[in-house]
Design a protein around this motif. Structure first.
Motif, PDB file in Angstrom:
ATOM      1  N   ARG A  38       6.440  -7.138   7.828  1.00  0.00           N
ATOM      2  CA  ARG A  38       6.204  -5.720   8.028  1.00  0.00           C
ATOM      3  C   ARG A  38       7.292  -4.896   7.346  1.00  0.00           C
ATOM      4  N   GLY A  39       8.485  -5.455   7.301  1.00  0.00           N
ATOM      5  CA  GLY A  39       9.561  -4.730   6.618  1.00  0.00           C
ATOM      6  C   GLY A  39       9.243  -4.506   5.151  1.00  0.00           C
ATOM      7  N   ARG A  40       8.643  -5.538   4.506  1.00  0.00           N
ATOM      8  CA  ARG A  40       8.300  -5.380   3.082  1.00  0.00           C
ATOM      9  C   ARG A  40       7.216  -4.333   2.912  1.00  0.00           C
ATOM     10  N   THR A  41       6.243  -4.321   3.845  1.00  0.00           N
ATOM     11  CA  THR A  41       5.173  -3.328   3.748  1.00  0.00           C
ATOM     12  C   THR A  41       5.710  -1.932   3.886  1.00  0.00           C
ATOM     13  N   VAL A  42       6.634  -1.761   4.832  1.00  0.00           N
ATOM     14  CA  VAL A  42       7.198  -0.429   5.055  1.00  0.00           C
ATOM     15  C   VAL A  42       7.956   0.042   3.827  1.00  0.00           C
ATOM     16  N   ARG A  43       8.713  -0.886   3.217  1.00  0.00           N
ATOM     17  CA  ARG A  43       9.457  -0.479   2.032  1.00  0.00           C
ATOM     18  C   ARG A  43       8.508  -0.028   0.935  1.00  0.00           C
ATOM     19  N   LYS A  44       7.369  -0.709   0.848  1.00  0.00           N
ATOM     20  CA  LYS A  44       6.397  -0.316  -0.184  1.00  0.00           C
ATOM     21  C   LYS A  44       5.822   1.058   0.095  1.00  0.00           C
ATOM     22  N   THR A  45       5.545   1.354   1.362  1.00  0.00           N
ATOM     23  CA  THR A  45       4.892   2.621   1.680  1.00  0.00           C
ATOM     24  C   THR A  45       5.821   3.794   1.518  1.00  0.00           C
ATOM     25  N   ARG A  46       7.121   3.554   1.288  1.00  0.00           N
ATOM     26  CA  ARG A  46       8.029   4.677   1.083  1.00  0.00           C
ATOM     27  C   ARG A  46       7.827   5.314  -0.290  1.00  0.00           C
ATOM     28  N   ARG A  47       7.241   4.534  -1.216  1.00  0.00           N
ATOM     29  CA  ARG A  47       7.139   5.055  -2.575  1.00  0.00           C
ATOM     30  C   ARG A  47       5.827   5.801  -2.760  1.00  0.00           C
TER      31      ARG A  47
ATOM     32  N   ALA B 266      -3.521  13.903   6.002  1.00  0.00           N
ATOM     33  CA  ALA B 266      -2.636  15.061   5.903  1.00  0.00           C
ATOM     34  C   ALA B 266      -1.188  14.655   6.170  1.00  0.00           C
ATOM     35  N   LEU B 267      -0.978  13.771   7.128  1.00  0.00           N
ATOM     36  CA  LEU B 267       0.389  13.314   7.430  1.00  0.00           C
ATOM     37  C   LEU B 267       0.970  12.559   6.239  1.00  0.00           C
ATOM     38  N   ALA B 268       0.155  11.716   5.564  1.00  0.00           N
ATOM     39  CA  ALA B 268       0.632  10.989   4.389  1.00  0.00           C
ATOM     40  C   ALA B 268       0.993  11.948   3.260  1.00  0.00           C
ATOM     41  N   SER B 269       0.184  12.995   3.104  1.00  0.00           N
ATOM     42  CA  SER B 269       0.446  13.986   2.042  1.00  0.00           C
ATOM     43  C   SER B 269       1.736  14.736   2.322  1.00  0.00           C
ATOM     44  N   VAL B 270       1.963  15.123   3.576  1.00  0.00           N
ATOM     45  CA  VAL B 270       3.192  15.855   3.931  1.00  0.00           C
ATOM     46  C   VAL B 270       4.404  14.972   3.699  1.00  0.00           C
ATOM     47  N   ALA B 271       4.293  13.678   4.061  1.00  0.00           N
ATOM     48  CA  ALA B 271       5.421  12.769   3.860  1.00  0.00           C
ATOM     49  C   ALA B 271       5.725  12.593   2.374  1.00  0.00           C
ATOM     50  N   ASP B 272       4.687  12.453   1.529  1.00  0.00           N
ATOM     51  CA  ASP B 272       4.911  12.324   0.086  1.00  0.00           C
ATOM     52  C   ASP B 272       5.573  13.572  -0.470  1.00  0.00           C
TER      53      ASP B 272
ATOM     54  N   ALA C 179       0.841  -1.202   0.000  1.00  0.00           N
ATOM     55  CA  ALA C 179       0.000   0.000   0.000  1.00  0.00           C
ATOM     56  C   ALA C 179       0.870   1.243   0.000  1.00  0.00           C
ATOM     57  N   THR C 180       0.387   2.285  -0.762  1.00  0.00           N
ATOM     58  CA  THR C 180       1.050   3.582  -0.717  1.00  0.00           C
ATOM     59  C   THR C 180       0.678   4.279   0.574  1.00  0.00           C
ATOM     60  N   ARG C 181       1.295   5.456   0.802  1.00  0.00           N
ATOM     61  CA  ARG C 181       0.997   6.176   2.034  1.00  0.00           C
ATOM     62  C   ARG C 181      -0.472   6.612   2.046  1.00  0.00           C
ATOM     63  N   SER C 182      -0.970   7.051   0.927  1.00  0.00           N
ATOM     64  CA  SER C 182      -2.374   7.485   0.883  1.00  0.00           C
ATOM     65  C   SER C 182      -3.309   6.312   1.150  1.00  0.00           C
ATOM     66  N   GLU C 183      -3.023   5.143   0.531  1.00  0.00           N
ATOM     67  CA  GLU C 183      -3.857   3.965   0.766  1.00  0.00           C
ATOM     68  C   GLU C 183      -3.780   3.531   2.224  1.00  0.00           C
ATOM     69  N   PHE C 184      -2.602   3.610   2.790  1.00  0.00           N
ATOM     70  CA  PHE C 184      -2.440   3.257   4.196  1.00  0.00           C
ATOM     71  C   PHE C 184      -3.256   4.208   5.069  1.00  0.00           C
ATOM     72  N   ALA C 185      -3.224   5.527   4.711  1.00  0.00           N
ATOM     73  CA  ALA C 185      -3.972   6.510   5.492  1.00  0.00           C
ATOM     74  C   ALA C 185      -5.462   6.243   5.408  1.00  0.00           C
ATOM     75  N   ARG C 186      -5.981   5.853   4.243  1.00  0.00           N
ATOM     76  CA  ARG C 186      -7.411   5.549   4.124  1.00  0.00           C
ATOM     77  C   ARG C 186      -7.774   4.335   4.965  1.00  0.00           C
ATOM     78  N   THR C 187      -6.843   3.364   5.113  1.00  0.00           N
ATOM     79  CA  THR C 187      -7.122   2.187   5.951  1.00  0.00           C
ATOM     80  C   THR C 187      -7.315   2.601   7.403  1.00  0.00           C
ATOM     81  N   VAL C 188      -6.484   3.514   7.883  1.00  0.00           N
ATOM     82  CA  VAL C 188      -6.597   3.968   9.279  1.00  0.00           C
ATOM     83  C   VAL C 188      -7.767   4.917   9.430  1.00  0.00           C
ATOM     84  N   GLY C 189      -7.922   5.828   8.449  1.00  0.00           N
ATOM     85  CA  GLY C 189      -9.009   6.771   8.505  1.00  0.00           C
ATOM     86  C   GLY C 189      -8.625   8.043   9.228  1.00  0.00           C
ATOM     87  N   GLY C 190      -9.363   9.117   8.910  1.00  0.00           N
ATOM     88  CA  GLY C 190      -9.144  10.385   9.580  1.00  0.00           C
ATOM     89  C   GLY C 190      -8.422  11.379   8.719  1.00  0.00           C
ATOM     90  N   SER C 191      -8.813  12.638   8.840  1.00  0.00           N
ATOM     91  CA  SER C 191      -8.215  13.686   8.017  1.00  0.00           C
ATOM     92  C   SER C 191      -6.761  13.955   8.405  1.00  0.00           C
TER      93      SER C 191
END
Length: 770
Positions: A761-770, A704-710, A688-700
């Motif tokens: 979890r390491g593989r997931t984290v590597r994916k979310t960096r992109r 916003a944190l995913a957008s700032v990181a990207d 999952a990308t950061r945005s997809e990960f953020a939608r899984t957790v939910g909340g504005s």
């Protein structure tokens, strides 16, 4: 009960003041000073006022406690540290600092100091704290608690504290304990009577029936009072009779008798062991002390030794329990009115002398240190009043100075001991007495009949047959140092008898002990005969000496110098057949002495008794420590895996927060939040990308944190350190928000979860960096 009636309040206030005041009187043996009386009166009045106001105005407990603390701060200096109050009333800044420090430090100081302490330094603080706390709690409970009878507990606790912090010997009059018991009994009866009257009145009000006539009421009251009086009389008579008929045979065990004293003389070498060091050419002419106001006997004591183990004379040993081995701090002044001798004041300036032992004279009354290190020396000074020996744990060194007042014991010649009778002071029994000493004593004193005459004859014999030689340099005959049993044997068998003050003092002390006189060895300096009494003299290493003190009936401890006069030493006599046989005798005594010690029932009984008395407490402490240790070890083993997980996550978070660049810090902040979400049970899609990960957790805020990181990772401009700090504050807030959604148990499970530390979890984290 109607708790607002004036009569109810007045009676409780009076009884609370009486009970607390009598209980606080248990501290009188500790202080014995007018400052304690003043402190007690004011503290009782102020504490009662605080409790009374709390009851009348219905203050919550936090207000009552705050008022008590305020009273402690405002009154603590003038009442408990009067020496640091301006005009004895207004606290100073130094006084408030001392009060704050004494709040937790004065307790140990109080149980490691000689009694009474008066108003010395801040040692009134423990009594002030306990009295204030006792009166406030006692009266508050009496006026406001449902079960007012519990008000009797604080005075009892205060009495117990006074006993535990007091002296090892009982000094409280029986009347005080009986008086406190009587007041508490009356108080409890009164509470019971009030509760009974209230219950009968309530029952009569509800039923409309007269439950109890006035006559029955008076009869019940008289019966209760008479029953209590009988109990009090029986308890008082029985307790008094038991104390008189079966008095305690040992001192009671209190805190000061159980606590390990800060200064242990057994940790230091005996001063007598280094006797010859002062006489070496490099030290003999070195100025050691400059003394002003030289005592009439011209003697300056370094230390008093009362325990002999056959090797060395010392200040207490590990094998023998001796009062000389217990050193305590000294209050402003010691009472020495019972000591026989002349009062004297000397001033000592330390020059070449160094060590923990404080040179002085007689039994100390007061010591005042001077110079830049005066405060440090005063705080580290300890004293043994049994032997008159002082010590500073800091150690004396050149430049130190002090003035001391003391009572100097009288000095007697051997001839003046003829009519003396042995005293009764307890002194440890010598572990070894050479046979040759017993034979020499018999030779010198066989013609005499009384102990004093025998001792006088023995000392005269030593002075007549003995010669002085330190064995230093080519011009002095050989004289071996030391004072063990073999050296004393050599002294008494050589012809001529050659030794110095070290050997003669030990020999004389052992002879006096054999005749029943309590005796001990004193190491110190003796000024030359040309030095005038009361004048100023500089003592050098060559002035070192040793003498003895013996206790006589009536005169107490007296100083006796057994040193032979200095005179030419005749040549050593050739050995005779009688003398040749002596080595066989010299070999046998150690075996006989050892056997006699094993077969000596009194000594064995004393030692075993001391050990048995100490074993239960020591065994209990060791058992408790063992249980606590194994419990802590078990807890550590159980919690170690969880602590390791928590530590690994903390280290990971620290590395991410302190990354070298702002981009790495921001991306690390996102990864920290993602790991926290995984640990809290969220399952993002694979890769999952950061945005997809953020939608899984939910909340504005998550989006916003995913957008700032990207933007920080893929944007053209590098983010600033301030932006990285803002991201990490948002990460901390989001992590706390994740925990607020869960129960405490689920939060703990998330804390120790391994999901964010796994390989997947390491593989997931590597994916979310992109």
């Amino acid at each position: 009960m109607n708790r607002t009636r004036a009569g109810f309040i007045v009676i409780n206030v009076v009884l609370a003041l009486l009970a607390t005041g009598l209980a606080a009187a248990s501290f009188w043996p500790v202080y014995q000073d007018a400052a304690f009386v003043t402190m007690l009166a004011v503290t009782l009045a102020v504490g009662a006022a605080i409790a009374l106001c709390g009851a009348l105005f219905r203050w919550p407990s936090i207000i009552v406690a705050g008022a008590a603390v305020a009273a402690y701060v405002v009154l603590g200096v003038p009442l408990a540290i009067p020496s640091e109050a301006t005009g004895g009333i207004l606290p100073t800044g130094q006084g408030l600092s001392s009060l704050l420090t004494a709040t937790w430090e004065s307790w140990k100081q109080l149980v490691t100091i000689s009694l009474p302490v008066g108003s010395y330094q801040a040692l009134l603080v423990p009594a002030f704290i306990l009295t204030l706390l006792a009166i406030v709690v006692c009266l508050t409970v009496a006026l406001r608690a449902k079960h007012g009878e519990l008000a009797a507990l604080p005075p009892v606790a205060l009495l117990a504290a006074g006993i535990l912090l007091g002296p090892g010997s009982s000094s409280l009059p029986i009347a005080l304990n009986l008086g406190l018991m009587a007041i508490l009994l009356v108080w409890l009866i009164w509470f019971r009577w009030q509760r009974r009257s209230a219950s009968i009145g309530l029952l009569a009000e509800h039923t409309g029936v007269l439950v109890e006539t006035p006559r029955e009421r008076r009869f019940a009251g008289v019966r209760t009072v008479v029953g209590a009086a009988v109990i009090l009389v029986v308890a008082g008579v029985a307790g008094t009779a038991a104390a008189i008929v079966l008095p305690a045979r040992v001192d009671r065990q209190v805190v000061r008798t159980a606590i390990e004293q800060p200064f242990d003389p057994r940790a230091y070498a005996s001063p007598l062991s280094g006797f010859r060091n002062y006489l070496e050419p490099a030290e003999s002419d070195v100025p050691m002390l400059t003394v002003s106001g030289l005592p009439a006997d011209r003697r300056i004591r370094v230390a008093t030794l009362d325990t002999y183990d056959g090797v060395v004379y010392s200040v207490g040993t590990d094998q023998v329990s001796s009062a000389s081995g217990s050193f305590t701090r000294v209050p402003s002044r010691l009472e020495q009115s019972g000591v026989h001798g002349a009062k004297d004041t000397i001033t000592v300036a330390v020059r070449g002398y160094s060590g923990v032992w404080v040179p002085g004279s007689g039994q100390l009354q007061q010591i005042t240190f001077a110079g830049g290190d005066a405060e440090a020396l005063t705080g580290s000074f300890y004293y043994n009043d049994t032997t008159g020996t002082g010590a500073v744990t800091r150690g004396l060194r050149s430049g130190d100075a002090y003035t001391l007042d003391a009572v100097v014991k009288p000095q007697l010649t051997p001839a003046q001991l003829v009519d003396a009778q042995p005293g009764t002071a307890p002194v440890p029994k010598p572990a070894v007495v050479p046979d040759e000493l017993t034979q020499a004593l018999q030779k010198y004193s066989s013609a005499q009949t009384t102990p004093g005459a025998k001792l006088a004859a023995a000392l005269k014999g030593l002075q007549a047959d003995g010669y002085i030689s330190h064995g230093i340099g080519p011009n002095e005959p050989v004289s071996r140092s030391g004072h063990g049993a073999d050296r004393i044997t050599q002294l008494l068998t050589d012809d001529p008898m050659v030794g110095d003050q070290e050997q003669y003092a030990v020999t004389a002390a052992l002879m006096a002990r054999q005749l029943g006189f309590p005796a001990r060895v004193v190491v110190g300096f003796v000024a030359p005969s040309s030095a005038p009494a009361g004048g100023t003299v500089t003592l050098t290493g060559a002035d070192i000496s040793a003498w003895i003190e013996v206790q006589t009936h009536g005169a107490g401890w007296v100083t006796v110098d057994p040193t032979p006069p200095i005179r030419p030493i005749p040549p050593k006599q050739p050995e005779t057949p009688t003398q040749i046989s002596r080595p066989q005798t010299n070999v046998l005594p150690p075996v006989d002495d050892t056997q006699s010690q094993r077969d000596d029932p009194p000594q064995a009984q004393v030692d075993n008794s001391d050990q048995n008395n100490a074993d239960p407490l020591l065994a209990t402490i060791l058992a408790v420590l063992t249980i606590v240790g194994w419990t802590l070890l078990g807890m550590a083993l159980v919690s170690a895996p969880f602590l390791a997980i928590i530590g690994a996550k903390w280290r990971r978070r620290t590395l991410r927060r302190t990354a070298p660049t702002s981009v790495d810090r921001i991306s690390g902040g996102w990864r920290e939040f993602a790991d926290a979400a995984i640990d809290h049970g969220y399952n993002p899609p694979p890769s999952a990308t950061r945005s997809e990960f953020a939608r899984t957790v939910g909340g504005s805020r998550t989006a916003a944190l995913a957008s700032v990181a990207d933007r920080a990772v893929f944007g053209p401009a590098a983010p600033s350190p301030e932006e990285a700090d803002t991201v990490w504050r948002a990460v901390d807030d989001l992590r706390r928000a994740l925990g607020r959604r869960l129960t405490p148990w689920r939060r703990f499970v998330a804390l120790i979860s391994l999901r964010s530390l796994g390989a997947s979890r390491g593989r997931t984290v590597r994916k979310t960096r992109r």
